[in-house]
Scaffold this motif. Structure first.
Motif, mmCIF file in Angstrom:
data_model
loop_
_atom_site.group_PDB
_atom_site.id
_atom_site.type_symbol
_atom_site.label_atom_id
_atom_site.label_comp_id
_atom_site.label_asym_id
_atom_site.label_seq_id
_atom_site.Cartn_x
_atom_site.Cartn_y
_atom_site.Cartn_z
ATOM 1 N N HIS A 63 0.876 -0.937 -0.058
ATOM 2 C CA HIS A 63 -0.152 -0.056 0.177
ATOM 3 C C HIS A 63 0.961 1.236 0.030
ATOM 4 C CE1 HIS A 63 -4.011 -1.830 1.295
ATOM 5 N NE2 HIS A 63 -4.059 -1.606 0.066
ATOM 6 N N GLN A 64 1.780 1.146 1.067
ATOM 7 C CA GLN A 64 2.773 2.436 1.187
ATOM 8 C C GLN A 64 3.439 2.454 -0.402
ATOM 9 O OE1 GLN A 64 5.078 1.953 4.515
ATOM 10 N NE2 GLN A 64 6.162 4.263 4.188
ATOM 11 N N ALA A 65 3.921 1.522 -1.042
ATOM 12 C CA ALA A 65 4.700 1.820 -2.245
ATOM 13 C C ALA A 65 3.589 2.273 -3.153
ATOM 14 C CB ALA A 65 5.229 0.435 -2.570
ATOM 15 N N LEU A 66 2.528 1.924 -3.432
ATOM 16 C CA LEU A 66 1.641 2.637 -4.226
ATOM 17 C C LEU A 66 1.177 3.917 -3.863
ATOM 18 C CD1 LEU A 66 -1.113 -0.470 -4.535
ATOM 19 C CD2 LEU A 66 0.214 0.521 -6.510
ATOM 20 N N ARG A 67 1.359 4.356 -2.755
ATOM 21 C CA ARG A 67 0.955 5.608 -2.408
ATOM 22 C C ARG A 67 2.211 6.447 -2.543
ATOM 23 N NH1 ARG A 67 -1.024 4.253 2.522
ATOM 24 N NH2 ARG A 67 0.736 4.934 3.729
ATOM 25 N N LYS A 68 3.439 6.189 -2.363
ATOM 26 C CA LYS A 68 4.544 6.821 -2.435
ATOM 27 C C LYS A 68 4.578 7.133 -4.174
ATOM 28 C CE LYS A 68 7.349 6.340 1.523
ATOM 29 N NZ LYS A 68 8.687 5.931 2.072
ATOM 30 N N ALA A 69 4.295 6.030 -4.922
ATOM 31 C CA ALA A 69 4.362 6.375 -6.243
ATOM 32 C C ALA A 69 3.511 7.113 -6.843
ATOM 33 C CB ALA A 69 4.580 4.818 -6.794
ATOM 34 N N ASN A 70 2.134 7.441 -5.986
ATOM 35 C CA ASN A 70 1.203 8.097 -6.554
ATOM 36 C C ASN A 70 0.573 7.441 -7.585
ATOM 37 O OD1 ASN A 70 -0.503 10.304 -5.941
ATOM 38 N ND2 ASN A 70 0.617 11.652 -7.335
ATOM 39 N N ILE A 71 0.357 6.151 -7.681
ATOM 40 C CA ILE A 71 -0.323 5.378 -8.687
ATOM 41 C C ILE A 71 -1.420 4.515 -8.152
ATOM 42 C CG2 ILE A 71 1.677 5.495 -10.301
ATOM 43 C CD1 ILE A 71 1.737 2.568 -9.944
ATOM 44 N N ASP A 72 -2.270 4.115 -9.023
ATOM 45 C CA ASP A 72 -3.453 3.304 -8.632
ATOM 46 C C ASP A 72 -2.934 1.628 -9.046
ATOM 47 O OD1 ASP A 72 -6.394 3.153 -7.699
ATOM 48 O OD2 ASP A 72 -6.336 1.989 -9.190
ATOM 49 N N LYS A 73 -3.616 0.946 -8.006
ATOM 50 C CA LYS A 73 -2.831 -0.526 -8.367
ATOM 51 C C LYS A 73 -3.586 -0.954 -9.743
ATOM 52 C CE LYS A 73 -6.686 -2.893 -5.724
ATOM 53 N NZ LYS A 73 -7.603 -1.603 -5.452
ATOM 54 N N ASN A 74 -4.424 -0.305 -10.397
ATOM 55 C CA ASN A 74 -5.263 -0.510 -11.663
ATOM 56 C C ASN A 74 -4.181 -0.209 -12.809
ATOM 57 O OD1 ASN A 74 -7.563 -1.841 -10.911
ATOM 58 N ND2 ASN A 74 -8.258 -0.230 -10.212
ATOM 59 N N GLN A 75 -3.387 0.679 -12.534
ATOM 60 C CA GLN A 75 -2.340 1.253 -13.499
ATOM 61 C C GLN A 75 -1.121 0.155 -13.586
ATOM 62 O OE1 GLN A 75 -2.370 5.350 -11.485
ATOM 63 N NE2 GLN A 75 -1.405 5.543 -13.349
ATOM 64 N N LEU A 76 -0.918 -0.740 -12.705
ATOM 65 C CA LEU A 76 0.312 -1.647 -12.748
ATOM 66 C C LEU A 76 0.330 -2.665 -14.072
ATOM 67 C CD1 LEU A 76 0.431 -2.953 -9.014
ATOM 68 C CD2 LEU A 76 2.021 -1.210 -10.216
ATOM 69 N N SER A 77 1.457 -2.586 -14.627
ATOM 70 C CA SER A 77 1.383 -3.659 -15.949
ATOM 71 C C SER A 77 1.501 -4.963 -15.442
ATOM 72 C CB SER A 77 2.383 -2.923 -16.715
ATOM 73 O OG SER A 77 2.522 -1.477 -16.735
ATOM 74 N N ALA A 78 2.314 -5.485 -14.539
ATOM 75 C CA ALA A 78 2.764 -6.691 -14.051
ATOM 76 C C ALA A 78 3.310 -6.432 -12.621
ATOM 77 C CB ALA A 78 3.726 -7.160 -14.965
ATOM 78 N N ILE A 79 3.335 -7.854 -11.951
ATOM 79 C CA ILE A 79 3.747 -8.043 -10.590
ATOM 80 C C ILE A 79 4.990 -8.839 -10.574
ATOM 81 C CG2 ILE A 79 3.242 -8.673 -8.390
ATOM 82 C CD1 ILE A 79 1.076 -6.765 -9.539
ATOM 83 N N ALA A 80 6.209 -8.367 -10.251
ATOM 84 C CA ALA A 80 7.485 -8.936 -10.142
ATOM 85 C C ALA A 80 7.824 -9.503 -8.792
ATOM 86 C CB ALA A 80 8.449 -8.321 -10.833
ATOM 87 N N TYR A 81 8.039 -10.738 -8.467
ATOM 88 C CA TYR A 81 8.373 -10.944 -6.954
ATOM 89 C C TYR A 81 9.569 -12.104 -7.064
ATOM 90 C CZ TYR A 81 6.751 -15.937 -8.317
ATOM 91 O OH TYR A 81 6.649 -17.254 -8.809
ATOM 92 N N THR A 82 10.142 -12.273 -6.009
ATOM 93 C CA THR A 82 11.474 -12.904 -5.796
ATOM 94 C C THR A 82 10.933 -14.503 -5.556
ATOM 95 O OG1 THR A 82 12.323 -11.111 -4.549
ATOM 96 C CG2 THR A 82 13.331 -13.290 -4.283
#
Ligand code: KG4
Ligand code: ZN
Length: 340
Positions: A63-82
């Motif tokens: 949540h904090q990463a989205l807030r700080k980036a000032n973007i909505d989760k629906n704008q994400l193109s992909a999720i990358a994980y370790t």
């Protein structure tokens, strides 16, 4: 590589840091890390507690990463994980969360190798710093790994040498523990070393193949040395902590540099990068800068926040994979022993 404007959320949970970051065309929009303090009192990472803390932290961190980036989760193109390597319980939290989020948002999932990410962190745009040119040599030095890797392309990496026992971060942390310092002791050894004499005490460097490493003997040497000295003077550690730390750091850094020089000789490649938590160490940073002048190497040292575990590096690899259409399959499971 396709040219596209993309927003990638990176999630890192391989050890004891829960991290999320958002990257847009190599620019980090946010980079959030929740470091788990709980392990300090145990003198090392307790896997069971780590996975539990990841469960607690992961939603607020994202949540904090989205807030700080000032973007909505629906704008994400992909999720990358370790996906690995790391602790199984810790990896599972990030992997499961990422899979669910990707399905929920209807975006692709990208699996990332943590060690590859430490190397490709150099492609994050960071002020005036220029990215390395292929081919280059990467020395990855962290709490879990110590490797020298020949990198010929983003996803073409060959391990030239690695540790046969402990990782260099473990050598720092375990020696620090012997000195009574809290976990993780690496940064503390670095701090005490600043004002100490690096030649005060001598520790022998273990002999292995020219590009491989060994650190378990050093830890034992430190233990015997301290036991012997403390027997003569119970205040030996507190009276000499700066010199002990400086000597220890000098030995480790010199050893790392020997191996790097061997790799340069072996490959003829003089473009060098370092990555992983130990690349935050002031001794190795100085040694790399000196070698740059002395041997005409082209060197790249990451910014501090991209040295230790972070999700910006995971998002960076995510972006490179996204642009190369390299996506995870639905079955991609956490892999504690994932190879480069
Ligand atoms: O890459 P990292 O954050 O996590 C792993 O993937 O292991 O590396 C953590 C390691 C720890 O062993 C820590 O003591 C070490 O990096 N470290 C340092 C310094 N900062 C972090 N070691 C020596 N000097 C430092 N300044
Ligand atoms: Zn790491």
């Amino acid at each position: 590589m396709k040219e596209t404007n993309c927003y990638i959320l990176g999630i890192e949970s391989s050890c004891d840091d829960t991290a999320a970051a958002i990257i847009n065309n190599g620019n980090v929009l946010s980079n959030v890390v929740a470091t788990q303090k709980i392990h300090e009192e145990y003198g090392g990472v307790v896997p069971e507690l780590a996975s539990r803390a990841h469960q607690q932290n992961i939603v607020p961190v994202v949540h904090q990463a989205l807030r700080k980036a000032n973007i909505d989760k629906n704008q994400l193109s992909a999720i990358a994980y370790t996906r690995g390597p790391g602790l199984m319980g810790s990896l599972l939290v990030g992997a499961s969360f990422s899979k669910s989020l990707a399905i929920g948002l209807g975006v692709p999932l990208i699996d990332v190798n943590h060690m590859q990410a430490h190397i490709l962190a150099h492609f994050i745009k960071a002020g005036e710093q220029t990215p390395p040119n292929f081919p280059f040599l990467a020395m990855t030095i962290s709490g879990g790994h110590t490797q020298i890797v020949k990198v010929t392309d983003y996803f073409s990496m060959e391990i030239l040498g690695e540790t046969i026992d402990d990782a260099v971060g473990e050598a720092f942390d375990k020696s620090a523990k012997i000195l009574g310092l809290p976990y993780p002791g690496g940064p503390l050894i670095d701090r005490y070393a600043q004002n100490g004499n690096p030649k005060a005490y001598k520790f022998t460097k273990p002999k292995v193949n020219p590009m491989d490493f060994s650190f378990s003997g050093l830890k034992t040497a430190v233990l015997y040395f301290i036991e012997r000295e403390v027997k003569n003077n119970p205040n030996f550690i507190s009276e000499n902590i700066q010199d002990i730390c400086a000597s220890l750091q000098y030995t480790i850094v010199d050893y790392l540099m020997d191996k790097l020089k061997n790799a340069v000789k072996h490959t003829g490649i003089k473009e060098i990068v370092i990555g992983g938590g130990v690349s935050a160490n002031s001794g190795i940073r100085t040694a790399i800068n000196e070698a740059k002048v002395k041997y005409q190497w082209k060197t790249h040292i990451p910014k501090f926040e991209y040295c230790t575990d972070n999700a910006a590096m995971i998002a960076m690899v995510g972006e490179l994979k996204y642009k190369n259409n390299l996506f995870a399959t639905d079955e991609a499971i956490a892999n504690p022993r994932m190879k480069l």
